[in-house]
Design a protein around this motif. Structure first.
Motif, PDB file in Angstrom:
ATOM      1  N   ALA A   1      -4.631  68.656  17.421  1.00 46.79           N
ATOM      2  CA  ALA A   1      -5.338  67.514  16.843  1.00 46.79           C
ATOM      3  C   ALA A   1      -5.414  67.622  15.324  1.00 46.79           C
ATOM      4  N   GLN A   2      -5.639  68.836  14.822  1.00 45.93           N
ATOM      5  CA  GLN A   2      -5.710  69.027  13.371  1.00 45.93           C
ATOM      6  C   GLN A   2      -4.348  68.789  12.721  1.00 45.93           C
ATOM      7  N   ARG A   3      -3.288  69.242  13.361  1.00 46.87           N
ATOM      8  CA  ARG A   3      -1.949  69.020  12.817  1.00 46.87           C
ATOM      9  C   ARG A   3      -1.668  67.526  12.705  1.00 46.87           C
ATOM     10  N   ARG A   4      -1.972  66.783  13.761  1.00 48.14           N
ATOM     11  CA  ARG A   4      -1.755  65.329  13.730  1.00 48.14           C
ATOM     12  C   ARG A   4      -2.619  64.676  12.658  1.00 48.14           C
ATOM     13  N   HIS A   5      -3.860  65.139  12.533  1.00 49.90           N
ATOM     14  CA  HIS A   5      -4.781  64.538  11.571  1.00 49.90           C
ATOM     15  C   HIS A   5      -4.276  64.740  10.144  1.00 49.90           C
TER      16      HIS A   5
ATOM     17  N   ALA B   1      -3.873  81.089  -1.070  1.00 52.72           N
ATOM     18  CA  ALA B   1      -4.253  80.173   0.011  1.00 52.72           C
ATOM     19  C   ALA B   1      -5.600  79.539  -0.326  1.00 52.72           C
ATOM     20  N   HIS B   2      -5.572  78.265  -0.715  1.00 57.80           N
ATOM     21  CA  HIS B   2      -6.796  77.544  -1.068  1.00 57.80           C
ATOM     22  C   HIS B   2      -7.306  76.796   0.156  1.00 57.80           C
ATOM     23  N   MET B   3      -8.381  77.295   0.747  1.00 63.96           N
ATOM     24  CA  MET B   3      -9.052  76.713   1.916  1.00 63.96           C
ATOM     25  C   MET B   3      -8.173  76.668   3.165  1.00 63.96           C
ATOM     26  N   LEU B   4      -7.135  77.474   3.204  1.00 63.48           N
ATOM     27  CA  LEU B   4      -6.295  77.542   4.397  1.00 63.48           C
ATOM     28  C   LEU B   4      -6.940  78.414   5.463  1.00 63.48           C
ATOM     29  N   LEU B   5      -7.514  79.540   5.072  1.00 70.19           N
ATOM     30  CA  LEU B   5      -8.095  80.453   6.061  1.00 70.19           C
ATOM     31  C   LEU B   5      -9.324  79.853   6.741  1.00 70.19           C
ATOM     32  N   CYS B   6      -9.952  78.858   6.118  1.00 72.41           N
ATOM     33  CA  CYS B   6     -11.132  78.245   6.748  1.00 72.41           C
ATOM     34  C   CYS B   6     -10.786  76.936   7.451  1.00 72.41           C
ATOM     35  N   MET B   7      -9.541  76.798   7.858  1.00 73.69           N
ATOM     36  CA  MET B   7      -9.162  75.691   8.728  1.00 73.69           C
ATOM     37  C   MET B   7      -9.613  76.023  10.159  1.00 73.69           C
ATOM     38  N   ALA B   8      -9.084  75.308  11.134  1.00 72.11           N
ATOM     39  CA  ALA B   8      -9.497  75.507  12.529  1.00 72.11           C
ATOM     40  C   ALA B   8      -8.786  76.717  13.120  1.00 72.11           C
ATOM     41  N   LEU B   9      -9.049  77.881  12.538  1.00 75.78           N
ATOM     42  CA  LEU B   9      -8.477  79.143  13.006  1.00 75.78           C
ATOM     43  C   LEU B   9      -9.599  80.012  13.557  1.00 75.78           C
ATOM     44  N   SER B  10      -9.343  80.678  14.661  1.00 74.10           N
ATOM     45  CA  SER B  10     -10.327  81.609  15.207  1.00 74.10           C
ATOM     46  C   SER B  10     -10.381  82.853  14.330  1.00 74.10           C
TER      47      SER B  10
ATOM     48  N   SER C   1     -23.583  71.766  11.333  1.00 76.29           N
ATOM     49  CA  SER C   1     -23.722  70.351  11.690  1.00 76.29           C
ATOM     50  C   SER C   1     -22.355  69.788  12.063  1.00 76.29           C
ATOM     51  N   GLY C   2     -22.348  68.606  12.648  1.00 78.01           N
ATOM     52  CA  GLY C   2     -21.098  68.027  13.129  1.00 78.01           C
ATOM     53  C   GLY C   2     -20.771  68.536  14.522  1.00 78.01           C
ATOM     54  N   SER C   3     -19.527  68.399  14.919  1.00 78.13           N
ATOM     55  CA  SER C   3     -19.090  68.839  16.247  1.00 78.13           C
ATOM     56  C   SER C   3     -18.790  70.331  16.216  1.00 78.13           C
ATOM     57  N   ALA C   4     -19.495  71.088  17.060  1.00 77.46           N
ATOM     58  CA  ALA C   4     -19.313  72.542  17.091  1.00 77.46           C
ATOM     59  C   ALA C   4     -18.168  72.917  18.027  1.00 77.46           C
ATOM     60  N   HIS C   5     -17.298  73.824  17.559  1.00 86.17           N
ATOM     61  CA  HIS C   5     -16.183  74.311  18.369  1.00 86.17           C
ATOM     62  C   HIS C   5     -16.294  75.807  18.637  1.00 86.17           C
ATOM     63  N   GLY C   6     -17.425  76.411  18.272  1.00 86.71           N
ATOM     64  CA  GLY C   6     -17.588  77.847  18.455  1.00 86.71           C
ATOM     65  C   GLY C   6     -16.954  78.640  17.336  1.00 86.71           C
ATOM     66  N   ASP C   7     -17.335  79.902  17.199  1.00 82.80           N
ATOM     67  CA  ASP C   7     -16.757  80.810  16.201  1.00 82.80           C
ATOM     68  C   ASP C   7     -16.960  80.285  14.777  1.00 82.80           C
ATOM     69  N   ASP C   8     -18.143  79.668  14.532  1.00 78.58           N
ATOM     70  CA  ASP C   8     -18.500  79.117  13.217  1.00 78.58           C
ATOM     71  C   ASP C   8     -17.578  77.996  12.761  1.00 78.58           C
ATOM     72  N   ILE C   9     -16.928  77.306  13.713  1.00 80.73           N
ATOM     73  CA  ILE C   9     -16.072  76.160  13.399  1.00 80.73           C
ATOM     74  C   ILE C   9     -16.829  74.870  13.707  1.00 80.73           C
ATOM     75  N   TYR C  10     -16.922  73.995  12.701  1.00 77.66           N
ATOM     76  CA  TYR C  10     -17.580  72.702  12.855  1.00 77.66           C
ATOM     77  C   TYR C  10     -16.674  71.616  12.298  1.00 77.66           C
ATOM     78  N   GLU C  11     -16.695  70.460  12.963  1.00 77.50           N
ATOM     79  CA  GLU C  11     -15.799  69.367  12.602  1.00 77.50           C
ATOM     80  C   GLU C  11     -16.580  68.197  12.017  1.00 77.50           C
ATOM     81  N   HIS C  12     -16.099  67.699  10.864  1.00 80.57           N
ATOM     82  CA  HIS C  12     -16.701  66.544  10.193  1.00 80.57           C
ATOM     83  C   HIS C  12     -15.587  65.590   9.793  1.00 80.57           C
ATOM     84  N   GLY C  13     -15.721  64.323  10.161  1.00 78.85           N
ATOM     85  CA  GLY C  13     -14.755  63.320   9.737  1.00 78.85           C
ATOM     86  C   GLY C  13     -13.331  63.620  10.139  1.00 78.85           C
ATOM     87  N   GLY C  14     -13.172  64.326  11.255  1.00 81.45           N
ATOM     88  CA  GLY C  14     -11.836  64.649  11.739  1.00 81.45           C
ATOM     89  C   GLY C  14     -11.290  65.966  11.230  1.00 81.45           C
TER      90      GLY C  14
END
Length: 221
Positions: A11-15, A120-129, A164-177
């Motif tokens: 989903a993130q790749r498509r977004h 890597a600017h903000m790459l490591l804090c993408m949707a990675l476990s 805040s936003g949609s929680a995906h676990g492992d300190d991952i949260y989704e805002h605006g896609g």
């Protein structure tokens, strides 16, 4: 990776593909402040070539090239990299820039000890476990030459969007896609095990503002 992790990654790749298509050059032409800082760090370390992970449409990769570095830029968005290549030709730095579509969940497509510096600017804090992030940093250590430098930035748990936003676990949260893995300080320290941790610099970016750390670490020579 679990099925949920695969679904989030896809989903993130498509977004990102859709975002770069709808908003070409969305971050503008000026380099990020972390890239300007990284260039000075890399130059002081005697680096000649830079690998940028998550280069997007290339504002930072192009800056490194204009500063005289040879740049390898990767991203999982082919659309972003096409924009980067077009801009490199327009700025007459295309001879110093190569691109490759790559998902950082996979091994880096480079030989051992083949680059002087990684950015890597903000790459490591993408949707990675956390596990995927540790694996990626191990790969970065593999491709860096002895004495090489790694500069990265991440949003951290002091950010206003954390929790805040949609929680995906492992300190991952989704805002605006956009899904973000917010870093606790312990994760930064764990990623620096076996490295020299040179700096953890707190800064802010954007209108929220986003709260980030700029981390510089190096391999022993």
């Amino acid at each position: 990776m679990s099925d949920n992790d695969h679904d989030l990654a896809d989903a993130q790749r498509r977004h990102w593909q859709d975002t770069y298509t709808a908003h070409p050059g969305m971050y503008g032409e000026q380099p990020s402040a972390p890239a300007v800082h990284a260039a000075s760090v890399f130059r002081a370390a005697g680096a000649g070539d830079v690998l940028e992970l998550g280069a997007g449409h290339g504002r930072d990769a192009l800056y490194f090239a204009r500063q005289g570095f040879t740049v390898q830029a990767t991203d999982f968005s082919a659309t972003g990299l096409e924009q980067l290549q077009e801009a490199a030709r327009a700025q007459d730095v295309d001879q110093r820039v190569t691109t490759a579509v790559h998902d950082v969940r996979d091994p880096l497509p480079l030989p051992d000890a083949s680059v002087d510096a990684v950015f890597a600017h903000m790459l490591l804090c993408m949707a990675l476990s956390s596990k995927e992030i540790h694996t990626l940093v191990g790969e970065i250590g593999r491709v860096l030459r002895p004495g090489g430098t790694f500069v990265y930035t991440v949003r951290h748990t002091g950010d206003a969007h954390f929790g805040s936003g949609s929680a995906h676990g492992d300190d991952i949260y989704e805002h605006g896609g956009f899904a973000v893995h917010f870093f606790p300080r312990g994760l930064v320290d764990a990623l620096a095990e076996g490295w020299t941790l040179n700096e953890v610099h707190a800064f802010e970016e954007g209108d929220l503002p986003r709260r980030l750390w700029r981390v510089t670490q190096s391999l022993s020579g």
